[in-house]
Scaffold this motif. Structure first.
Motif, PDB file in Angstrom:
ATOM      1  N   ASP A 122       0.870  -1.191   0.000  1.00  0.00           N
ATOM      2  CA  ASP A 122       0.000   0.000   0.000  1.00  0.00           C
ATOM      3  C   ASP A 122       0.901   1.234   0.000  1.00  0.00           C
ATOM      4  O   ASP A 122       2.136   1.130  -0.028  1.00  0.00           O
ATOM      5  CB  ASP A 122      -0.903  -0.002   1.234  1.00  0.00           C
ATOM      6  N   ILE A 123       0.252   2.417   0.092  1.00  0.00           N
ATOM      7  CA  ILE A 123       0.957   3.692   0.234  1.00  0.00           C
ATOM      8  C   ILE A 123       0.876   4.093   1.697  1.00  0.00           C
ATOM      9  O   ILE A 123      -0.205   4.202   2.273  1.00  0.00           O
ATOM     10  CB  ILE A 123       0.346   4.781  -0.665  1.00  0.00           C
ATOM     11  N   TYR A 124       2.040   4.312   2.308  1.00  0.00           N
ATOM     12  CA  TYR A 124       2.122   4.651   3.717  1.00  0.00           C
ATOM     13  C   TYR A 124       2.450   6.133   3.859  1.00  0.00           C
ATOM     14  O   TYR A 124       3.335   6.659   3.156  1.00  0.00           O
ATOM     15  CB  TYR A 124       3.194   3.805   4.410  1.00  0.00           C
ATOM     16  N   LEU A 125       1.697   6.793   4.795  1.00  0.00           N
ATOM     17  CA  LEU A 125       1.879   8.221   5.030  1.00  0.00           C
ATOM     18  C   LEU A 125       2.391   8.422   6.449  1.00  0.00           C
ATOM     19  O   LEU A 125       1.834   7.911   7.414  1.00  0.00           O
ATOM     20  CB  LEU A 125       0.547   8.977   4.847  1.00  0.00           C
ATOM     21  N   CYS A 126       3.483   9.218   6.558  1.00  0.00           N
ATOM     22  CA  CYS A 126       3.997   9.648   7.856  1.00  0.00           C
ATOM     23  C   CYS A 126       3.578  11.103   8.037  1.00  0.00           C
ATOM     24  O   CYS A 126       4.092  11.987   7.334  1.00  0.00           O
ATOM     25  CB  CYS A 126       5.518   9.492   7.888  1.00  0.00           C
ATOM     26  N   ASP A 127       2.594  11.371   8.951  1.00  0.00           N
ATOM     27  CA  ASP A 127       2.036  12.705   9.159  1.00  0.00           C
ATOM     28  C   ASP A 127       2.595  13.246  10.468  1.00  0.00           C
ATOM     29  O   ASP A 127       2.476  12.607  11.518  1.00  0.00           O
ATOM     30  CB  ASP A 127       0.505  12.623   9.208  1.00  0.00           C
ATOM     31  N   THR A 128       3.242  14.417  10.419  1.00  0.00           N
ATOM     32  CA  THR A 128       3.949  14.972  11.571  1.00  0.00           C
ATOM     33  C   THR A 128       3.263  16.234  12.069  1.00  0.00           C
ATOM     34  O   THR A 128       2.688  17.008  11.286  1.00  0.00           O
ATOM     35  CB  THR A 128       5.390  15.291  11.201  1.00  0.00           C
ATOM     36  N   THR A 129       3.308  16.453  13.389  1.00  0.00           N
ATOM     37  CA  THR A 129       2.785  17.670  14.032  1.00  0.00           C
ATOM     38  C   THR A 129       3.916  18.287  14.840  1.00  0.00           C
ATOM     39  O   THR A 129       4.582  17.592  15.621  1.00  0.00           O
ATOM     40  CB  THR A 129       1.612  17.333  14.958  1.00  0.00           C
ATOM     41  N   PHE A 130       4.147  19.594  14.622  1.00  0.00           N
ATOM     42  CA  PHE A 130       5.245  20.284  15.285  1.00  0.00           C
ATOM     43  C   PHE A 130       4.695  21.257  16.334  1.00  0.00           C
ATOM     44  O   PHE A 130       3.614  21.841  16.170  1.00  0.00           O
ATOM     45  CB  PHE A 130       6.111  21.045  14.274  1.00  0.00           C
ATOM     46  N   LEU A 131       5.455  21.444  17.400  1.00  0.00           N
ATOM     47  CA  LEU A 131       5.022  22.363  18.464  1.00  0.00           C
ATOM     48  C   LEU A 131       5.035  23.794  17.974  1.00  0.00           C
ATOM     49  O   LEU A 131       4.067  24.540  18.151  1.00  0.00           O
ATOM     50  CB  LEU A 131       5.952  22.212  19.678  1.00  0.00           C
ATOM     51  N   ILE A 132       6.089  24.243  17.370  1.00  0.00           N
ATOM     52  CA  ILE A 132       6.225  25.628  16.896  1.00  0.00           C
ATOM     53  C   ILE A 132       6.671  25.566  15.441  1.00  0.00           C
ATOM     54  O   ILE A 132       7.861  25.533  15.144  1.00  0.00           O
ATOM     55  CB  ILE A 132       7.256  26.401  17.731  1.00  0.00           C
TER      56      ILE A 132
END
Length: 1096
Positions: A122-132
């Motif tokens: 499949d297609i794998y997504l790495c979704d990131t969230t940053f503090l600032i």
């Protein structure tokens, strides 16, 4: 979607002011998102891995561009499978479906899937969230990885026409040419779809396309082959080749057809025109192109030739397999040509199974043989007896091909008869081959043969004519023994009167002579002794031979023809020995390695007179290689100390022996001398020098250091001497052995000094009566390991692509050091100088080590080679101090570089813009863009260091604001923009409208939440209950892992600004934890209802 929210914390903050700031930040974030190119949502990386293996899916995180990471979510397609919350809690969550196979790592961040399955593709997504989030962050759509699962085939099998398996590398058949071959290649249970093809060598065979069947994600491929067999298929592999990403290499199954073909040619060679009788005839039949090899049959006319029936005929048949699998069959018919094979037809027939199955006639080739042969001769009659002067006719008959004769020859007892002597002979030529002898005499007695010749050869009669003519005997004297006779043997000698020529060959009387005087006529029947009457008259016995029998003897023979002539004289020699010998030698005292000469003489030489002598040495002998009167022994050695004897001898015997003893002396000579060089380690605890001198009479030995004698009272040394006996094994005479020992306990520091203790040491002997004194010297050198290694250049600068100069390595050592150069543990050479003959690359920079070594140790020195190269550059665009700025960074050696900026024009010309600003950087240049440019431009940058200028790099910069362009240009503003810019503008407007709607919804939600929080405030305990309701954290990535903290945030713990980062995505709902955090900063006054800042 990455959103950045910024809030300024103050002592007192009104609610309306907070709402206004929040709306502004959301609008800015939405505008930024609208400008993101759709191309960034493409696949960032593709990974392929085999089923059952483990695979690592990376998640690149650039903290320098995007700031500190808050959390990571992993998605497989649209389904979230794992999440990671960072910070103090550092919690990881994996969905139940993947709990046993998926793990999440950090530093670096990556998703690891174990026991890979086909369903994992499949297609794998790495979704990131940053503090600032930082403005330079470009990670808007996450990092997408396409995962392909590879499954190699379980088997590749080839089936025949009946569906039976054909083993790999096997041979099928046999099959005949023009027969149709059918086979099927099946590739089972693989992924992805394999590429299948039929090949013969480097040629792909024409087939229909392969068919594929998919079961549970695995493919089975089938490809059929229908091929008419021909000679092209001989000795060639037919291959099924399979290619797939799941295979590291091509997979090949092959088989070969045992193909049977008919012959292509047949020929007979070996005899051209004709052959000659007696010659060895080899007829060769060659058949080419058949498989299997043909069977060959030879015919003589219509009769089959069989070697079993004729021992003189041989048939050799061989078959040679060629590279294409066909056979070259060669059969040789070998026989000796005779006149019976003349005009015979020889034929060769070839047949194999292909011809037999197709009922075709054998291949055939024939040859007619002509045999030329010499005459076959016959003579008659077999026997003729005649008297002297009679006439004799000798007949000769023959057959031949060709029949004409070129020569006629008659022989008597193998000797040529001169038929040209017409007085004695008639005939014997090609017109009349018979021979007539006119008048016979004793010379005509013998066996006659006739030899006839034609152009092919000659033939002689196997029979012969025996012609007998009677005449008086001719004799000779024979002696037994032949002689000479030794007097000392007292032996007997028998004389024979031997017939040389006589007919009849019988002697009835013989007369014997001594020195031409008649001794006796035998038989002697007049004597009273009967034994002399009935004896063989051709024998005469002489008894007890002595010096008195030394005469010349002869005889006369008598037969029916009368007395013959007297024979030649035959001498009877009698030998007797010489007299006693006398032995002398010079010099009287022999010297080793020189010569001594012995002389032997006799007074009576004997008969024959003696000039030969025998010699004995030490009682052993006689010596076989010395027979002269004088014998010189050279060189004289230890084995020469013995007695010597001699005597004269001849054929009559040996004389009386004479004997003397030899005395031998030896001058001083080194058996063991000093070697020219003696190396000694300076820390050695023992050392000595040895010399051994051969000398007879005895001599004395002394030692020198330099030119001064070593005194016996010098405590640094002590000397041991011994007089050694002679050694027959080595040939050495008596000798003096002297050993100079170094007493190390009495040397300074009990060891050698490397600077001052090296010296020449000499062993000296006195002379004796046969030679002067001798001496031998050695250089006694104090040795030590290499030390103080240095290089001529500690650092070498060289430009890339050039060859550096030599670097010389030196070290102090004894013996001299051997040098080796190393770089990165790789040996470069074995020379004192580091010589690099190849152009340097930047990877050749580093430390080069010289290792100096000898047998005592090693020492090292290092030099650094710095390879300098032209810079390459990269251009980045950033906003610095509210100015749009281009940054050109150079990557070269040396790092410091000069820069040149220019603009690329439409005709590829360039407008120079200057060198830009350095701003304290040696490898960077900053160029500030103008705000009023109207069209897109290409900016170029060239970096130049001390090596030279590098290649330029460039960046495309879009045009300025649309409003400025509209005022400056006559065209409508939208006509001045390209298609991509228009799409971005329209998308931005739509996104802005959507953002307004979302902001309104958010404001409504916040108002409702505040009312609910006011109600919850009164119910909270002194420790503080959680300010969130159930369900508010359900969509967070760390939901269900840990209860959110209920401790309120204190403004005193932070700066004057609080920055929050929320991740809103289509995969989960709104985030409520910010409102809870904001509310925790204030406390409602129960009496007034006012919200006051919490004091800590």
């Amino acid at each position: 979607m990455l959103l950045a929210r910024r809030r300024v914390a103050t002592a007192m903050m009104s609610t309306n002011s907070g709402y206004s700031n929040m709306v502004s930040m959301l609008l800015a974030a939405l505008l930024t998102l609208a400008c993101i190119s759709p191309a960034q949502a493409a696949i960032d990386e593709t990974i392929s891995e085999h089923e059952g293996k483990s695979v690592v899916i990376p998640c690149p995180v650039n903290k320098a561009k995007c700031g500190d990471l808050h959390s990571i979510n992993w998605f497989k397609g649209d389904d979230r499978i794992a999440a990671m919350l960072l910070g103090d809690s550092n919690v990881t969550s994996v969905s139940d479906e993947f709990a046993n196979r998926v793990t999440v790592d950090q530093n670096p961040f990556r998703l690891i899937i174990k026991d890979l399955k086909i369903s994992d593709e499949d297609i794998y997504l790495c979704d990131t969230t940053f503090l600032i989030p930082i403005e330079t962050c470009d990670n808007f759509n996450g990092y997408r990885v396409e995962l392909n699962v590879l499954v190699p085939p379980t088997e590749v099998v080839i089936l025949d026409e009946k569906g039976d398996r054909i083993e790999n590398g096997s041979i099928i058949g046999p099959m005949q040419e023009r027969q149709t071959l059918k086979a099927t290649c099946v590739v089972r249970d693989t992924r992805p779809q394999p590429q299948v093809g039929w090949w013969r060598g480097n040629k792909r065979l024409m087939t229909h396309s392969a068919s594929y069947v998919e079961t549970d994600g695995l493919f089975t491929a089938t490809l059929e082959l229908t091929q008419e067999l021909s000679r092209d298929d001989l000795a060639r592999d037919i291959e099924c080749r399979v290619e797939s990403a799941a295979l590291p290499n091509k997979l090949i199954n092959k088989f070969r057809v045992d193909l049977q073909v008919r012959p292509t040619s047949i020929s007979i060679n070996g005899v051209e025109h004709h052959t000659v009788q007696g010659s060895k005839v080899v007829l060769t039949c060659d058949v080419h192109g058949a498989r299997p090899a043909v069977n060959l049959t030879w015919y003589n006319s219509s009769a089959v030739i069989s070697p079993e029936e004729n021992e003189l005929t041989e048939i050799r048949t061989k078959a040679f397999e060629k590279d294409d699998g066909t056979y070259h069959t060669q059969s040789e018919l070998i026989f000796n040509a005779t006149r019976f094979e003349n005009d015979m037809i020889f034929r060769c027939d070839a047949d194999n199974v292909v011809l037999q199955l197709n009922r075709e006639k054998p291949f055939t080739s024939s040859l007619t043989l002509e045999v030329l042969y010499p005459p076959v001769v016959k003579v008659s009659p077999p026997e003729i007896t005649v008297n002297t002067s009679d006439t004799v006719l000798l007949n000769c008959e023959y057959v031949a091909n060709p029949a004409s004769l070129t020569q006629v020859v008659w022989y008597r007892n193998g000797d040529l008869v001169n038929v040209n002597d017409t007085e004695r002979y008639e005939g014997g030529n090609s017109e009349n081959v018979a021979l007539v002898i006119r008048a016979t005499d004793k010379e005509d007695v013998g066996n006659y043969t006739c030899q006839l010749s034609n152009v092919i050869g000659k033939g002689i009669s196997e029979q012969q004519i025996d012609l007998d003519v009677q005449f008086a005997p001719i004799v000779e004297v024979l002696m037994i023994p032949e002689g000479p006779v030794k007097e000392s043997d007292e032996s007997n000698v028998t004389l024979y009167c031997n017939i040389l020529e006589a007919n009849p060959a019988v002697l009835t009387k013989v007369r014997w002579y001594a020195n031409a005087t008649l001794l006796k006529e035998l038989p002697d029947c007049e004597e009273t002794k009967e034994d002399l009457c009935h004896i063989d008259p051709s024998k005469l016995l002489l008894e007890s031979i002595g010096r008195g029998f030394f005469y010349n003897y002869s005889c006369e023979g008598y037969n029916a023809a009368g007395w013959g002539p007297r024979s030649e004289d035959k001498e009877l020699m009698v030998h007797y020995e010489p007299g006693p010998a006398t032995l002398t030698h010079f010099p009287l005292t022999a010297v080793k390695k020189k010569s001594v000469t012995f002389s032997c003489s006799v007074d009576d030489p004997g008969y024959p007179e003696s000039n030969r002598f025998r010699w004995l040495r030490g009682g052993r002998g006689p010596l076989q290689d010395i027979v002269t009167k004088d014998w010189t022994v050279e060189p004289v050695g230890l084995d020469s100390r013995t007695n010597y004897s001699c005597y004269a001898y001849n054929e009559g015997g040996k004389g009386v022996m004479a004997t003397v003893d030899l005395v031998v002396h030896a001058p001083p000579f080194f058996i063991k001398n000093l070697v020219p060089y003696t190396g000694m380690l300076h820390t050695s605890r023992t050392a000595n020098l040895t010399c051994r001198i051969e000398c007879v009479p005895r001599c004395e030995i002394t030692w020198l250091k330099g030119t001064e004698p070593i005194e016996l009272n010098d405590t640094r040394y002590f000397i041991k001497e011994k007089y050694v006996d002679a050694s027959p094994a080595t040939g050495d005479f008596e000798s003096m052995l002297s050993v100079l020992h170094f007493n190390m306990s009495n040397w300074p520091n009990q060891k050698f000094d490397i600077e001052s203790d090296s010296a020449n040491y000499t062993c000296v002997s006195t002379g004796n009566t046969v030679g002067p004194g001798i001496k031998s010297s050695t250089y006694f050198s104090i040795e030590y390991a290499p030390d103080n290694s240095t290089v001529s250049e500690e650092k070498v600068y060289v430009q890339e692509g050039t060859i550096p100069g030599r670097v010389i390595c030196n070290a102090k050592a004894n013996p001299s050091a051997h040098y080796s150069w190393f770089f990165n543990n790789t040996k470069l050479g074995q020379d004192q100088a580091l010589i690099i003959n190849t152009p340097m690359t930047r990877n050749d920079s580093g430390v080069y080590t010289c290792v100096a070594s000898n047998k005592h140790g090693r020492s090292t020195a290092e030099t650094i080679i710095d390879v300098q190269f032209k810079p390459r550059c990269e251009i980045e665009r950033h906003e610095i101090d509210d100015q749009d700025t281009l940054i050109c960074t150079a990557f070269g050696n040396p790092l410091e570089a000069d820069f040149s900026w220019s603009i690329k024009a439409e005709n590829d010309s360039a407008e120079w813009l200057g060198s830009g600003e350095r701003q304290g950087f040696a490898e960077k240049s900053f160029y500030v863009l103008d705000d009023d440019y109207a069209i897109a431009r290409t900016y170029r940058c060239v970096a130049n260091n001390t090596v030279g200028p590098g290649t330029f790099c460039e960046i495309e910069v879009a045009a300025g604001s649309a409003l400025y362009v509209w005022w400056q240009e006559q065209l409508a503003w939208w006509q001045r923009w390209d298609k991509t810019t228009l799409i971005i503008l329209i998308a931005s407007i739509l996104a802005l409208l959507l953002a307004v709607i979302i902001i309104c919804c958010i404001i409504i939600c916040i108002c409702r939440r505040r009312r609910r929080q006011d109600k919850l405030q009164d119910k909270s305990s002194s420790l503080g209950d959680p300010l969130t309701e159930p369900g508010e954290y359900e969509n967070l990535p760390f939901h269900g892992l840990q209860t959110a903290p209920n401790k309120p945030l204190s403004a005193a713990e932070f700066d004057d600004e609080l920055i929050y980062a929320d991740l809103e995505s289509q995969h989960y709902g709104p985030i409520n934890y910010k409102a809870a955090s904001l509310y925790a900063l204030v406390k409602k006054d129960k009496k007034t209802g006012a919200m006051n800042e919490v004091k800590t």
